[in-house]
Scaffold this motif. Sequence first.
Motif, PDB file in Angstrom:
ATOM      1  N   UNK A 146       0.825  -1.202   0.000  1.00  0.00           N
ATOM      2  CA  UNK A 146       0.000   0.000   0.000  1.00  0.00           C
ATOM      3  C   UNK A 146       0.864   1.259   0.000  1.00  0.00           C
ATOM      4  N   UNK A 147       1.991   1.200   0.650  1.00  0.00           N
ATOM      5  CA  UNK A 147       2.875   2.371   0.671  1.00  0.00           C
ATOM      6  C   UNK A 147       3.405   2.693  -0.715  1.00  0.00           C
ATOM      7  N   UNK A 148       3.761   1.655  -1.479  1.00  0.00           N
ATOM      8  CA  UNK A 148       4.355   1.875  -2.796  1.00  0.00           C
ATOM      9  C   UNK A 148       3.319   2.170  -3.883  1.00  0.00           C
ATOM     10  N   UNK A 149       2.045   2.074  -3.534  1.00  0.00           N
ATOM     11  CA  UNK A 149       1.007   2.416  -4.517  1.00  0.00           C
ATOM     12  C   UNK A 149       0.099   3.529  -3.996  1.00  0.00           C
ATOM     13  N   UNK A 150       0.580   4.276  -3.019  1.00  0.00           N
ATOM     14  CA  UNK A 150      -0.189   5.401  -2.488  1.00  0.00           C
ATOM     15  C   UNK A 150      -0.135   6.566  -3.469  1.00  0.00           C
ATOM     16  N   UNK A 151      -1.079   7.476  -3.340  1.00  0.00           N
ATOM     17  CA  UNK A 151      -1.051   8.674  -4.176  1.00  0.00           C
ATOM     18  C   UNK A 151      -1.943   8.621  -5.382  1.00  0.00           C
ATOM     19  N   UNK A 152      -2.945   7.748  -5.354  1.00  0.00           N
ATOM     20  CA  UNK A 152      -3.897   7.714  -6.460  1.00  0.00           C
ATOM     21  C   UNK A 152      -3.456   6.840  -7.609  1.00  0.00           C
ATOM     22  N   UNK A 153      -4.188   6.875  -8.711  1.00  0.00           N
ATOM     23  CA  UNK A 153      -3.878   6.021  -9.862  1.00  0.00           C
ATOM     24  C   UNK A 153      -2.515   6.353 -10.445  1.00  0.00           C
ATOM     25  N   UNK A 154      -1.879   5.394 -11.141  1.00  0.00           N
ATOM     26  CA  UNK A 154      -0.558   5.633 -11.729  1.00  0.00           C
ATOM     27  C   UNK A 154      -0.556   6.888 -12.600  1.00  0.00           C
ATOM     28  N   UNK A 155       0.418   7.745 -12.368  1.00  0.00           N
ATOM     29  CA  UNK A 155       0.522   8.999 -13.116  1.00  0.00           C
ATOM     30  C   UNK A 155       1.941   9.527 -12.972  1.00  0.00           C
ATOM     31  N   UNK A 156       2.269  10.544 -13.759  1.00  0.00           N
ATOM     32  CA  UNK A 156       3.609  11.136 -13.685  1.00  0.00           C
ATOM     33  C   UNK A 156       3.883  11.674 -12.285  1.00  0.00           C
ATOM     34  N   UNK A 157       2.836  12.163 -11.602  1.00  0.00           N
ATOM     35  CA  UNK A 157       3.011  12.760 -10.274  1.00  0.00           C
ATOM     36  C   UNK A 157       3.463  11.759  -9.213  1.00  0.00           C
ATOM     37  N   UNK A 158       3.142  10.468  -9.400  1.00  0.00           N
ATOM     38  CA  UNK A 158       3.604   9.438  -8.453  1.00  0.00           C
ATOM     39  C   UNK A 158       4.567   8.459  -9.132  1.00  0.00           C
ATOM     40  N   UNK A 159       5.166   8.940 -10.241  1.00  0.00           N
ATOM     41  CA  UNK A 159       6.166   8.158 -10.977  1.00  0.00           C
ATOM     42  C   UNK A 159       5.635   6.793 -11.407  1.00  0.00           C
ATOM     43  N   UNK A 160       4.339   6.766 -11.687  1.00  0.00           N
ATOM     44  CA  UNK A 160       3.690   5.560 -12.216  1.00  0.00           C
ATOM     45  C   UNK A 160       3.847   4.345 -11.306  1.00  0.00           C
ATOM     46  N   UNK A 161       4.013   4.597 -10.017  1.00  0.00           N
ATOM     47  CA  UNK A 161       4.191   3.507  -9.030  1.00  0.00           C
ATOM     48  C   UNK A 161       5.283   2.531  -9.483  1.00  0.00           C
ATOM     49  N   UNK A 172      10.423   5.081 -14.722  1.00  0.00           N
ATOM     50  CA  UNK A 172       8.996   5.380 -14.570  1.00  0.00           C
ATOM     51  C   UNK A 172       8.277   5.487 -15.907  1.00  0.00           C
ATOM     52  N   UNK A 173       8.944   6.069 -16.908  1.00  0.00           N
ATOM     53  CA  UNK A 173       8.306   6.192 -18.229  1.00  0.00           C
ATOM     54  C   UNK A 173       8.017   4.823 -18.826  1.00  0.00           C
ATOM     55  N   UNK A 174       8.921   3.874 -18.641  1.00  0.00           N
ATOM     56  CA  UNK A 174       8.697   2.522 -19.144  1.00  0.00           C
ATOM     57  C   UNK A 174       7.587   1.833 -18.364  1.00  0.00           C
ATOM     58  N   UNK A 175       7.503   2.136 -17.074  1.00  0.00           N
ATOM     59  CA  UNK A 175       6.421   1.573 -16.265  1.00  0.00           C
ATOM     60  C   UNK A 175       5.066   2.139 -16.671  1.00  0.00           C
ATOM     61  N   UNK A 176       5.069   3.337 -17.204  1.00  0.00           N
ATOM     62  CA  UNK A 176       3.798   3.962 -17.599  1.00  0.00           C
ATOM     63  C   UNK A 176       3.110   3.188 -18.716  1.00  0.00           C
ATOM     64  N   UNK A 177       3.896   2.503 -19.547  1.00  0.00           N
ATOM     65  CA  UNK A 177       3.290   1.747 -20.646  1.00  0.00           C
ATOM     66  C   UNK A 177       2.467   0.574 -20.134  1.00  0.00           C
ATOM     67  N   UNK A 178       2.871   0.005 -18.994  1.00  0.00           N
ATOM     68  CA  UNK A 178       2.091  -1.071 -18.370  1.00  0.00           C
ATOM     69  C   UNK A 178       0.817  -0.489 -17.770  1.00  0.00           C
ATOM     70  N   UNK A 179       0.979   0.592 -17.027  1.00  0.00           N
ATOM     71  CA  UNK A 179      -0.164   1.196 -16.341  1.00  0.00           C
ATOM     72  C   UNK A 179      -1.235   1.670 -17.313  1.00  0.00           C
ATOM     73  N   UNK A 180      -0.841   2.160 -18.460  1.00  0.00           N
ATOM     74  CA  UNK A 180      -1.796   2.745 -19.403  1.00  0.00           C
ATOM     75  C   UNK A 180      -2.209   1.799 -20.529  1.00  0.00           C
ATOM     76  N   UNK A 181      -1.747   0.552 -20.486  1.00  0.00           N
ATOM     77  CA  UNK A 181      -2.078  -0.399 -21.543  1.00  0.00           C
ATOM     78  C   UNK A 181      -3.575  -0.700 -21.581  1.00  0.00           C
ATOM     79  N   UNK A 182      -4.116  -0.790 -22.793  1.00  0.00           N
ATOM     80  CA  UNK A 182      -5.520  -1.153 -22.966  1.00  0.00           C
ATOM     81  C   UNK A 182      -5.735  -2.666 -22.988  1.00  0.00           C
ATOM     82  N   UNK A 183      -4.657  -3.445 -23.052  1.00  0.00           N
ATOM     83  CA  UNK A 183      -4.795  -4.895 -23.189  1.00  0.00           C
ATOM     84  C   UNK A 183      -4.106  -5.686 -22.083  1.00  0.00           C
ATOM     85  N   UNK A 184      -3.003  -5.171 -21.569  1.00  0.00           N
ATOM     86  CA  UNK A 184      -2.246  -5.904 -20.555  1.00  0.00           C
ATOM     87  C   UNK A 184      -2.881  -5.707 -19.179  1.00  0.00           C
ATOM     88  N   UNK A 185      -3.471  -6.764 -18.659  1.00  0.00           N
ATOM     89  CA  UNK A 185      -4.124  -6.708 -17.351  1.00  0.00           C
ATOM     90  C   UNK A 185      -3.112  -7.096 -16.280  1.00  0.00           C
TER      91      UNK A 185
END
Length: 226
Positions: A65-80, A107-120
């Motif tokens: 929970x600590x490493x995913x705090x701060x709302x949904x993945x975004x640039x502001x939380x470095x995409x968790x 973080x930018x590479x992690x953003x592709x996972x967070x924002x993927x429309x197919x990768x669950x």
Amino acid sequence: MRVLLLLKVAAALVSPRRPVAPTTVRRGSEGGQFGGRKGCCWKADSYLNAMESPAEPEQMDSTARRLTAGGPPAASNLWHHEWLRLLDSSLRKCSGTAILPAPDASPAQCSTVASSDDLVVVSHDGAEDPVFNYASKAALDLWEMDWETFTSTPSRFSAEPDEREARAELLRRVTEDGYVDDYCGVRISSSGRRFEVRDAYVWNVYQGEERVGQAALFRRSGCKFL
């Protein structure tokens, strides 16, 4: 006789009244898409009603929970990215499969996972009654929830009651063996849509030697809606 009657009336006025049990009023729109009806839909209806008041996460100070705090993945939380790196390193260690292009993915590479429309990609924390703590966009779309709702929902509610025993057995198997790479099972979204998950990876998430949660990975395009 008149004196006796007056005494009885006075006693009734001063005696404590018994509390009246509160009455719950159920609005006609409650009960998810089934509108509170029973019959053939009672299992799904009960499931949706239970999800209306998700439990608060048990371990607010846990690693998950600590490493995913701060709302949904975004640039502001470095995409968790720290949590995703744990998911990736744990999966690499137990199966040789990877989520990220490199163990030290940015973080930018992690953003592709967070924002993927197919990768669950979903995970839950290490609580006794685990609560979801992470979901990619594809997962949120599939379960038809926003981030806040999903990450306050016990993961057992992702399956209908009849499927929960099999799900619990799966998690026991993962806990003991480390991972599975061939999981298939039926899940249900917040609106009652049932879908079959196919060929999913499910694995333990470790930080060092400590197990801090469990995660699952599959393709949304590989799901079959029932």
